[in-house]
Structures are given as structure tokens and as C-alpha cells.
Write a protein that holds these residues in place. Structure first.
Motif, short mmCIF file in Angstrom:
data_model
loop_
_atom_site.label_atom_id
_atom_site.label_comp_id
_atom_site.label_asym_id
_atom_site.label_seq_id
_atom_site.Cartn_x
_atom_site.Cartn_y
_atom_site.Cartn_z
N GLN A 62 0.82 -1.21 0.00
CA GLN A 62 0.00 0.00 0.00
C GLN A 62 0.85 1.25 0.00
N ARG A 63 1.98 1.21 0.69
CA ARG A 63 2.86 2.38 0.69
C ARG A 63 3.38 2.64 -0.73
N MET A 64 3.78 1.58 -1.42
CA MET A 64 4.31 1.76 -2.77
C MET A 64 3.22 2.24 -3.72
N ILE A 65 2.02 1.66 -3.62
CA ILE A 65 0.93 2.10 -4.48
C ILE A 65 0.59 3.56 -4.20
N GLY A 66 0.58 3.95 -2.93
CA GLY A 66 0.29 5.34 -2.58
C GLY A 66 1.29 6.31 -3.17
N SER A 67 2.55 5.91 -3.25
CA SER A 67 3.59 6.78 -3.81
C SER A 67 3.45 6.93 -5.32
N ILE A 68 2.74 5.99 -5.96
CA ILE A 68 2.57 6.02 -7.41
C ILE A 68 1.23 6.65 -7.78
N SER A 69 0.14 6.16 -7.16
CA SER A 69 -1.20 6.65 -7.47
C SER A 69 -2.04 6.71 -6.20
N PRO A 70 -2.18 7.88 -5.60
CA PRO A 70 -3.01 8.02 -4.40
C PRO A 70 -4.43 7.49 -4.58
N SER A 71 -5.02 7.70 -5.76
CA SER A 71 -6.38 7.22 -6.00
C SER A 71 -6.46 5.71 -5.92
N LEU A 72 -5.49 5.02 -6.50
CA LEU A 72 -5.50 3.56 -6.45
C LEU A 72 -5.26 3.07 -5.03
N ALA A 73 -4.43 3.79 -4.28
CA ALA A 73 -4.20 3.40 -2.88
C ALA A 73 -5.51 3.47 -2.10
N ILE A 74 -6.28 4.53 -2.29
CA ILE A 74 -7.55 4.67 -1.58
C ILE A 74 -8.53 3.59 -2.01
N ALA A 75 -8.64 3.35 -3.32
CA ALA A 75 -9.59 2.36 -3.83
C ALA A 75 -9.19 0.95 -3.41
N SER A 76 -7.92 0.60 -3.58
CA SER A 76 -7.47 -0.76 -3.24
C SER A 76 -7.52 -0.98 -1.74
N ASN A 77 -7.31 0.09 -0.95
CA ASN A 77 -7.42 -0.02 0.50
C ASN A 77 -8.81 -0.49 0.90
N MET A 78 -9.84 0.07 0.27
CA MET A 78 -11.20 -0.31 0.63
C MET A 78 -11.49 -1.75 0.23
N HIS A 79 -10.96 -2.19 -0.91
CA HIS A 79 -11.10 -3.60 -1.30
C HIS A 79 -10.39 -4.51 -0.30
N HIS A 80 -9.12 -4.19 -0.01
CA HIS A 80 -8.34 -5.05 0.90
C HIS A 80 -8.99 -5.12 2.28
N PHE A 81 -9.48 -3.99 2.77
CA PHE A 81 -10.14 -3.96 4.08
C PHE A 81 -11.38 -4.86 4.08
N SER A 82 -12.17 -4.77 3.01
CA SER A 82 -13.38 -5.58 2.92
C SER A 82 -13.04 -7.07 2.89
N VAL A 83 -12.03 -7.42 2.10
CA VAL A 83 -11.65 -8.83 1.98
C VAL A 83 -11.02 -9.32 3.29
N ALA A 84 -10.19 -8.48 3.92
CA ALA A 84 -9.59 -8.88 5.20
C ALA A 84 -10.66 -9.14 6.25
N THR A 85 -11.73 -8.35 6.22
CA THR A 85 -12.84 -8.57 7.15
C THR A 85 -13.52 -9.90 6.86
N LEU A 86 -13.69 -10.24 5.59
CA LEU A 86 -14.25 -11.54 5.22
C LEU A 86 -13.36 -12.68 5.69
N VAL A 87 -12.04 -12.47 5.60
CA VAL A 87 -11.10 -13.49 6.09
C VAL A 87 -11.28 -13.69 7.59
N GLU A 88 -11.42 -12.59 8.34
CA GLU A 88 -11.64 -12.70 9.78
C GLU A 88 -12.96 -13.40 10.07
N MET A 89 -13.98 -13.13 9.28
CA MET A 89 -15.27 -13.79 9.47
C MET A 89 -15.17 -15.28 9.18
N ALA A 90 -14.39 -15.64 8.17
CA ALA A 90 -14.21 -17.05 7.83
C ALA A 90 -13.55 -17.81 8.97
N LYS A 91 -12.72 -17.11 9.76
CA LYS A 91 -12.07 -17.74 10.90
C LYS A 91 -13.01 -17.92 12.08
#
Length: 375
Positions: A69-98
Motif C-alpha cells: 500500500q505504501r508503494m501504491i500510494g507513492s505512485i497513485s493516491p487514488s489507487l491506494a484509496i480504492a485498493s485499501n477499501m477492497h483489501h479492508f473488505s476482503v480482510a474482514t471476510l477473512v476474519e469472518m471465515a475464521k
């Protein structure tokens, strides 16, 4: 250059062709409405980054995700924000699966196999409201399942999303309000997009309004029920992931400024070192938090720690970005719109809930021995 070397290695490991494909684009081209960055992220299988290997994902570690995320943010702030929301959603699903006996593992497998993007419509920054209180409510359908109506603004990935996840108040047999997590396909009847984002910042993140007009929700796509206004273990872990990846994204945006400072040859070493101290300390704090997440440390104390780190980084990025722009000089600020863009983008960390002002007393009280309250 050694700066961002570890971060670039992680990006090249998981998105091997990404840098090559965006090399000809300027920062502002990547940040505009016609930007290809989300498409390229998906084409390079970025959506499966957080998903464990057992479900067909890349199984990136928490430390790798910070660096990514740090590298993506240094290249494209918009992609960092968008991908952050995807990763957060998926990470929450991973926690729910556990923690929950549901369909989460099947959803994770589908996301990995089909390379799906997941948008998040959880907390909304409404003045004076509690971010744990859902703004959507499910009503029972006569044909089974539920209906939901309402809107979320802003919602990143509004056009590119394949799935939408959100929290909602569930109807309960005992008339007690419960909170559940809902997942729905983005192309079902009743989901509409409406232009909302008025700022020139983060245009490529697709942060528009999502309108839900009597959308039917299958009951199997409503996950666990928790108590309204209270954080259980799954929600707490999701919250921690959000703060971790959000901060990494903004440290990345700051790093984009710092990299431009390092390319200059007229500064004094002690001046640029002052900026590096801030960025590298922030990164070290995030990597330490990532290790604690991997080690499954106690959730409430870890959430408190994540918020302390978030607000410390918020102040550090303010100081470091101001100093970096000062070192780049007035003419660069005036003539190079990338500099003013990055400077403005860094400051947006303060606008993500929960705000520092609303949490200050809660964090102090927690350290005195009271339960941690999120507001």
C-alpha cells in the motif's frame, strides 16, 4: 535509490507488470477520471492479494500489505484509496471465515478465482453520528430474504466493483436491533450510481454515491449478527485492518513527495533527514502493528494501539509534507501541479473516520482502565 526498495519489491512480486504498464503515465493522468489504474490493478490479480492461499489467494502477509500500500500510494493516491477499501473488505471476510460458520470461505474462493473487486459501504463520515451505527436497515421480504434501500456516499470503486459489502441493522425476532454484514453483487436490480465527488483529488478512486433502491438480499448473504453499537472480535479485527492499510496508503502518498525531494541536489542532508525520520518511523510503527496482527494479539489493546498510531501518523504526515514541499521550493509548487496535488492528498487522512477529535477522550479513558469506545 534505496528509498522504497523493499516496497517496490513487494509490488513487483504481486503485480509484476504494473509499473511497466503505468510508466508512460504522469501522476495526474493516473489520478483523473480516465485513469486505467484500477483496471490494471485488477488485470494483474491485485484483488486476491489479501486472500489466504488455502482459498486460492496470494496470501500476502500483513507486513507485505503495508509495503504494498505504501508503494501504491507513492505512485497513485487514488489507487491506494480504492485498493485499501477492497483489501479492508476482503480482510474482514477473512476474519469472518475464521470466526463464523457461514459462506465466507466460498465467497473468498470466488473472489480469488473470478478476480473480483469488492467495494465497501461501511462507515460514512456524517457529522455527529456514531460510525458503528449502520445507516442502512434490512426489512424482511415476503419471498424470503430481505430488502434494503438507502445510499452510501462516497463509495470507492463505485463503477469497477463486482461485489458490494455493507453493514446493516437486522430485523430480530425479539425486536432487538442487531448489526449484520451484507454482501451483494454489484449488477443486481436496484443498485445505481450517482455522481457525488466534487474534489479534484482521488478522482480515479471512483468515489461516487451508491444508491440502493429496494435491493433484494438473499438471506445466505447476510453474515453474523452482532450487537448494535458494540465491537465484537470480527468487527474489531476489521477496524484494525482498516487503520493499518489506510495509514500505509497515506504514508505512501507522503513518500511520493519525499522521493521527489531525494532527486534534488541542492538541499542540506539534515533537512531531508528531518523528513525521512517522519516517514520511516511511521512505516516502522505500521510494520510493528502488522506483526502484532499476524501474532493475533488481544483485539481491544491492538485497536487502541492502531488508533494511537493512526493519529500520530496523521500529525507526522502533516509536518513532513509541509517540510518536503518547502524543500522542493515555491517554483516547483507553483509550476508543477503534481507537488500541490500530493500535498493536498496527504492531508485527507484527517477526514477518514473516526476523527481524532472524537476519539481523544475515549483513548485517554481507555488508558485509565475504561472500555474502549469508538464514536
Amino acid at each position: 535509490m534505496n528509498y522504497l526498495r523493499q516496497e517496490q519489491a513487494v509490488l513487483e512480486k504481486y503485480l509484476p507488470n504494473f509499473i511497466e504498464k503505468i510508466d508512460s503515465l504522469s501522476l495526474l493522468e493516473m489520478e483523473g477520471t480516465a485513469s486505467p489504474v484500477i483496471k490494471l490493478f485488477k488485470e494483474n490479480h491485485g484483488p486476491k492479494l489479501v486472500i489466504p492461499k488455502q482459498y486460492g489467494g496470494h496470501g500476502a502477509t500483513a507486513v507485505e500489505l503495508v509495503r504494498f500500500q505504501r508503494m501504491i500510494g507513492s505512485i497513485s493516491p487514488s489507487l491506494a484509496i480504492a485498493s485499501n477499501m477492497h483489501h479492508f473488505s476482503v480482510a474482514t471476510l477473512v476474519e469472518m471465515a475464521k470466526n463464523v460458520n457461514g459462506m465466507e470461505w466460498m465467497i473468498l474462493e470466488a473472489i480469488a478465482k473470478e478476480n473480483l473487486l469488492v467495494a465497501s459501504a461501511f462507515a460514512e463520515g456524517r457529522a455527529g453520528s456514531n460510525i458503528l451505527e449502520p445507516f442502512l436497515e434490512l426489512t424482511p421480504s415476503e419471498n424470503g430474504g430481505y430488502y434494503v434501500s438507502g445510499s452510501k456516499k462516497p463509495c470507492s470503486l463505485s463503477h469497477s466493483m463486482d461485489l458490494l459489502t455493507f453493514s446493516a441493522i437486522l430485523p430480530d425476532a425479539n425486536n432487538e436491533k442487531k448489526i449484520g454484514v451484507v454482501l451483494v453483487a454489484s449488477d443486481v436490480d436496484g443498485i445505481k450510481r450517482k455522481e457525488f465527488w466534487g474534489s479534484d483529488l482521488f478522482k480515479a478512486s471512483e468515489s461516487e454515491e451508491i444508491i440502493l433502491d429496494k435491493v433484494h438480499i438473499h438471506e445466505q448473504l447476510v453474515s453474523y449478527a452482532g450487537n448494535l453499537g458494540e465491537l465484537d472480535d470480527v468487527q474489531t479485527r476489521g477496524f484494525i485492518w482498516f487503520e493499518l492499510l489506510l495509514c500505509a496508503s497515506y504514508v505512501g502518498i507522503l513518500s511520493g513527495l519525499v522521493k521527489r525531494v531525494l532527486l534534488l541536489d541542492h538541499y542540506q542532508d539534515e533537512d531531508v533527514a528531518e523528513v525521512l525520520y517522519e516517514t520511516e518511523t511511521a512505516t516502522s510503527a505500521l510494520e510493528g502493528l502488522a506483526v502484532a496482527i499476524e501474532n493475533q494479539e488481544k483485539n481491544e489493546s491492538l485497536l487502541s494501539r492502531s488508533l494511537h498510531i493512526r493519529y500520530a501518523i496523521q500529525r507526522a504526515t502533516e509536518r513532513a509534507s509541509a517540510r518536503a514541499v518547502e524543500l522542493l521550493g515555491g517554483m516547483q509548487y507553483i509550476q508543477n501541479p503534481e507537488i500541490s496535488y500530493l500535498y493536498s492528498a496527504v492531508r485527507a487522512l484527517a477526514f477518514h473516520p473516526p476523527s481524532r477529535y472524537r476519539m481523544t477522550k475515549n483513548l485517554v479513558n481507555y488508558m485509565k482502565g475504561q472500555p474502549l469506545i469508538i464514536s
